[in-house]
Motif scaffolding. Structure first.
Motif, PDB file in Angstrom:
ATOM      1  N   GLU A 187      32.052  40.446  27.865  1.00  0.00           N
ATOM      2  CA  GLU A 187      32.436  39.129  28.364  1.00  0.00           C
ATOM      3  C   GLU A 187      32.078  38.002  27.401  1.00  0.00           C
ATOM      4  O   GLU A 187      32.458  36.862  27.603  1.00  0.00           O
ATOM      5  CB  GLU A 187      31.783  38.876  29.720  1.00  0.00           C
ATOM      6  CG  GLU A 187      32.266  39.821  30.815  1.00  0.00           C
ATOM      7  CD  GLU A 187      31.772  39.408  32.187  1.00  0.00           C
ATOM      8  OE1 GLU A 187      31.037  38.401  32.262  1.00  0.00           O
ATOM      9  OE2 GLU A 187      32.125  40.073  33.173  1.00  0.00           O
ATOM     10  N   ARG A 201      41.838  39.993  29.114  1.00  0.00           N
ATOM     11  CA  ARG A 201      41.742  40.339  30.525  1.00  0.00           C
ATOM     12  C   ARG A 201      43.122  40.591  31.128  1.00  0.00           C
ATOM     13  O   ARG A 201      44.098  39.934  30.774  1.00  0.00           O
ATOM     14  CB  ARG A 201      41.051  39.224  31.314  1.00  0.00           C
ATOM     15  CG  ARG A 201      39.559  39.098  31.061  1.00  0.00           C
ATOM     16  CD  ARG A 201      38.957  38.022  31.952  1.00  0.00           C
ATOM     17  NE  ARG A 201      37.499  38.043  31.953  1.00  0.00           N
ATOM     18  CZ  ARG A 201      36.732  37.411  31.080  1.00  0.00           C
ATOM     19  NH1 ARG A 201      37.310  36.689  30.131  1.00  0.00           N
ATOM     20  NH2 ARG A 201      35.416  37.492  31.144  1.00  0.00           N
ATOM     21  N   ASP A 240      41.088  40.443  36.599  1.00  0.00           N
ATOM     22  CA  ASP A 240      39.644  40.308  36.392  1.00  0.00           C
ATOM     23  C   ASP A 240      39.072  41.425  35.533  1.00  0.00           C
ATOM     24  O   ASP A 240      37.861  41.493  35.315  1.00  0.00           O
ATOM     25  CB  ASP A 240      38.910  40.301  37.750  1.00  0.00           C
ATOM     26  CG  ASP A 240      39.269  39.078  38.583  1.00  0.00           C
ATOM     27  OD1 ASP A 240      39.574  38.029  37.954  1.00  0.00           O
ATOM     28  OD2 ASP A 240      39.270  39.167  39.818  1.00  0.00           O
TER      29      ASP A 240
END
Length: 537
Positions: free
Chosen positions: A232, A255, A258
């Protein structure tokens, strides 16, 4: 894949068969049966070998808006209502497949009752007897929504591809297991990657190709591992390439919803920007330094110019008082006043010489000058004004004739000797050595003074420069003397430099070319200054 309206039908047709029956029956199913199992966007149909409808399910009305009776009553209904751009190829393809008794499937457009075009997919089987087609049966499905969605998707993908290819950044997208899913031409260009290597889609192989091109490869490799370990995380890094280029690397997760499915890496060549930034910073530092030097000069100049005025004014007031009262005038007052005038005149002359040098108007007279005799005369004058120092002179055996300006060369010697006297302790020894080395005359002035810090030597001959270990108080001057000396020496074809160690004194040396008549002197190697810098013009 769908075909463009004017192209031939796409896809490989199903395996040919000569006869097809509807499941569970030897005849066509009833309208009720078809309706219960087929969506409203599909219609069953049957035609004869000339494409005239013999049966059409009721869903056909909802499909195109024409009543079922019209489908069946008009002999050329199908051909007539095919979209004009598709009519020729669709009818030809269907006819050829029918004549070959081959089942087939194709996509095309028909014109609806309201004038709109409807995309259809026909799945057709051919009923034949003895190799001769007798009947066609099929399902007609409305795929307009799917085609439009697919076209929108293709347009979006095309736009994204065009954007990716037109960007100035090199971009590559990889999955967590290092498989390359996308890249653009700029990425390939930035890293000089062979096309064959990119075709392999192997991110680790690309990394091995890129690493040898980087100066800070290990640092970037560790940083890459950190980013991969933290999916992330976003990152910005600077890559220094061995060919001098500088790249900025941006990284962020890719992405889908999600879920992180990969990582996008973009590389931007910022070489020009970084160099321009470095140049701007350099110019800013130089400007700030120039302002600092200016402020220091103004402070020093105001002090130096004011210092002789106070005693000069005092001596003149004493002389005026004694003359007004008829008292005798002591010679020492006049001498001291004249000394302050000489000091003031020297400062002003330095300023004028500096201005002339900057404007390229410092004039030199050229005549034969004996460097041996000139040095002797300068030392004789200085001995009378500085009896507290010892002046030693090692003169050459030859006159050492120089083609130059006698007064300007004397100015160089005086400046170097005054500096030596100024920075040497009382009672110290000043040594002057003049000799010939090859076609050059070498003059050295050595003292036992405070010395010069190593990082100050390169700046010593610049305007207004004063070594940081030289306090203003007791060591007057504007920081112009050595600047003027360098210009005079260089304009005579020579060089000037300094050798010094803090606490152990300094030796200033300069060379001048001797006249050819003197060139018969011993031919040693000419002195080479260890530290010189281009003279500012």
């Amino acid at each position: 894949m769908p075909r463009a309206p004017s192209s031939r039908p796409s896809g490989s047709p199903p395996t040919s068969r000569t006869s097809t029956r509807w499941p569970g029956s030897s005849a066509a199913p009833s309208a009720c049966t078809r309706s219960s199992s087929t969506p409203s966007t599909a219609s069953f149909w049957e035609t004869d070998a000339s494409f005239r409808f013999t049966f059409v399910s009721k869903q056909a009305e909802r499909l195109l808006g024409y009543p079922v009776q019209q489908w069946m009553q008009e002999p050329d209904f199908w051909l007539k209502h095919i979209y004009p751009d598709d009519r020729d190829w669709a009818s030809a393809y269907c006819l050829k497949s029918a004549m070959e008794c081959r089942a087939h499937e194709f996509e095309y457009r028909m014109v609806a009752a309201d004038g709109s075009s409807v995309w259809l997919r026909d799945i057709v089987t051919v009923v034949s007897e003895g190799g001769i087609p007798r009947q066609l049966r099929g399902i007609m499905v409305d795929i307009t929504a799917q085609r439009r969605a697919r076209e929108d998707l293709e347009q979006t993908v095309s736009l994204l591809r065009a954007t990716l290819d037109s960007t100035a950044d090199g971009v590559i997208v990889m999955t967590p297991d290092w498989r390359v899913t996308a890249f653009n031409g700029r990425f390939q260009e930035l890293w000089n990657i062979p096309a064959a290597l990119l075709e392999g889609r192997d991110g680790k192989a690309l990394s091995e190709h890129m690493r040898p091109q980087m100066e800070n490869a290990e640092q970037i490799h560790l940083r890459t591992q950190q980013l991969l370990a933290s999916p992330e995380q976003e990152g910005i890094d600077v890559l220094e390439l061995r060919d001098g280029r500088i790249l900025e690397r941006y990284s962020r997760p890719q992405r889908v919803g999600d879920t992180i499915v990969g990582r996008v890496w973009s590389y931007r060549d910022v070489t020009v920007e970084r160099r321009a930034q470095a140049e701007s910073e350099r110019l800013l530092r130089e400007a700030q330094e120039a302002i600092r030097v200016r402020d220091d000069f103004l402070s020093i100049a105001s002090h130096e110019l004011k210092t002789p005025l106070t005693p000069l004014k005092l001596h003149l007031q004493v002389l005026k008082h004694r003359m007004a009262s008829g008292q005798p005038v002591p010679a020492q007052h006049a001498e001291k006043a004249l000394a302050q005038v000489a000091r003031l005149s020297g400062l002003i002359n330095d300023l004028l010489d500096t201005s002339r040098i900057q404007a390229g108007r410092l004039e030199l007279r050229h005549e034969p000058v004996s460097l041996r005799e000139l040095t002797h005369e300068v030392l004789a004058d200085l001995r009378t004004v500085s009896p507290q120092h010892t002046l030693e002179y090692e003169e050459p055996g030859e006159p050492l004739l120089i083609e130059g300006d006698r007064s300007r060369l004397a100015q160089v010697l005086v400046n170097l000797l005054e500096n030596a006297l100024k920075y040497s302790p009382t009672g110290g020894t000043i040594r002057v050595h003049v000799e010939q080395e090859g076609a050059q005359a070498l003059v050295s002035v050595s003292d036992s003074g405070i010395g010069i810090p190593p990082d100050q030597k390169a700046h010593l001959f610049e305007r207004f420069f004063r070594a940081r270990n030289a306090p203003i108080s007791g060591f007057g001057g504007l920081g112009l003397g050595l600047y003027i000396c360098r210009d005079i020496v260089e304009r005579h074809g020579g060089r000037i430099w300094v050798e010094s160690e803090v606490g152990h004194g300094s030796t200033f040396r300069f060379t001048l070319p001797v006249l050819e008549a003197e060139a018969h002197a011993p031919t040693g190697l000419a002195a080479i200054p260890p530290e010189t810098a281009p003279h500012p013009r």
